[in-house]
Design an enzyme around this catalytic site. Structure first.
Site, PDB file in Angstrom:
ATOM      1  N   HIS A  47     -33.567  -8.983   1.695  1.00 30.54           N
ATOM      2  CA  HIS A  47     -33.149  -7.904   0.788  1.00 30.54           C
ATOM      3  C   HIS A  47     -31.777  -8.237   0.186  1.00 30.54           C
ATOM      4  O   HIS A  47     -31.579  -8.146  -1.026  1.00 30.54           O
ATOM      5  CB  HIS A  47     -33.112  -6.593   1.604  1.00 30.54           C
ATOM      6  N   GLU A  48     -30.836  -8.657   1.044  1.00 28.89           N
ATOM      7  CA  GLU A  48     -29.488  -8.992   0.561  1.00 28.89           C
ATOM      8  C   GLU A  48     -29.530 -10.188  -0.376  1.00 28.89           C
ATOM      9  O   GLU A  48     -28.793 -10.243  -1.363  1.00 28.89           O
ATOM     10  CB  GLU A  48     -28.545  -9.258   1.745  1.00 28.89           C
ATOM     11  N   HIS A  51     -30.296  -9.145  -3.836  1.00 30.38           N
ATOM     12  CA  HIS A  51     -29.100  -8.731  -4.590  1.00 30.38           C
ATOM     13  C   HIS A  51     -28.312  -9.967  -5.052  1.00 30.38           C
ATOM     14  O   HIS A  51     -27.938 -10.080  -6.215  1.00 30.38           O
ATOM     15  CB  HIS A  51     -28.169  -7.884  -3.712  1.00 30.38           C
TER      16      HIS A  51
HETATM   17 ZN   LIG Z   1     -29.494  -3.227  -0.929  1.00 29.80          ZN
END
Ligand SMILES: [Zn+2]
Length: 258
Positions: A47-48, A51
């Protein structure tokens, strides 16, 4: 981040594990569901990276990614000012969890065949929960950034940040009290983090916006004649005033004057 342990370097970004991460070993779920818990944090890491790698497409580097027991943090070297960029960077994280859930769904037959059906279903649900939870409009969580980006193009970055941060703090207080009453201490820590981070980022953004607005004033010649100083008589209105002798030593308190 010297106190964190380096796990490795992926796509040019250092990945760290914060010592407090070991707290998850004391969660009741750790005794029975440790592989699932570790797999979930693997998904948090992806998830990171969602980003970080989306930010990279907008020319923004990521200093590092650190895993905490309350989640992961990708430290971008700067925040995008363009609402469109912020929107896409914020959505990229939850999108990764949705993609993982879809992939788990499509390979469920295979997972069941090797006896990992239940594990895959639980991880699938966890990823959907992660995506949904992060999309709550609790600035500075992803949903809060989405909210700010959507409002930013409309009411401006400063007011959008103040609004999103207020919603973030209100949700953090509600969620924190609810978790405290249920004696869930990790969510309380998350709520405290969201509450403090919302205020800190709001202050940073407002200071940045003030500085940017001030750049126009910078062009003005601020040199004042001897014995005079600039005083502000209204919003953006300045005039020269004589420096009272008694308080001349405090004159440097005034605006930039050389
Ligand atoms: Zn996030």
């Amino acid at each position: 981040m010297k106190t964190s342990w380096k796990l490795g370097r992926v796509a040019g970004i250092d990945v760290f594990l914060h010592p407090t991460f070991l707290l998850i070993l004391f969660l009741p779920a750790a005794a029975t569901h440790l592989p699932l818990l570790l797999a979930m944090f693997g998904c948090v890491l992806l998830h990171e990276f969602g980003h970080a790698l989306t930010a990279r497409r907008f020319g923004i580097d990521t200093a590092d990614i650190t895993l905490y027991p309350i989640g992961g943090v990708a430290r971008l070297t700067r925040m995008p000012r363009a609402p469109g960029a912020e929107l896409l960077i914020a959505l990229a994280g939850p999108a990764v969890n949705v993609a993982i859930a879809a992939w788990l769904y499509l390979t469920l037959g295979l997972a069941s065949a090797v006896g990992l059906g239940d594990f895959a279903v639980e991880l699938l649900v966890m990823n959907l929960v992660l995506a949904g939870f992060n999309l709550l409009p609790a600035f500075p969580m992803d949903g809060g950034r989405v909210l700010r980006a959507l409002l930013g193009g409309w009411i401006g970055r400063a007011r959008a940040t103040t609004f999103a941060a207020s919603v973030g703090r209100a949700l953090a207080v509600g969620f924190g009290i609810y978790s405290l009453l249920n004696l869930n201490l990790l969510p309380v820590a998350l709520a405290a983090f969201v509450y403090l981070a919302a205020g800190a980022e709001e202050a940073a953004v407002l200071a940045d916006e003030r500085r940017r607005n001030g750049l126009a004033e910078e062009a003005i010649d601020w040199s004042a004649p001897p014995g005079y100083r600039w005083i502000q008589t209204g919003r953006g209105v300045w005039r020269l005033a004589p420096i009272p002798v008694a308080s001349a030593s405090h004159a440097s308190w005034g605006p930039r004057w050389r």
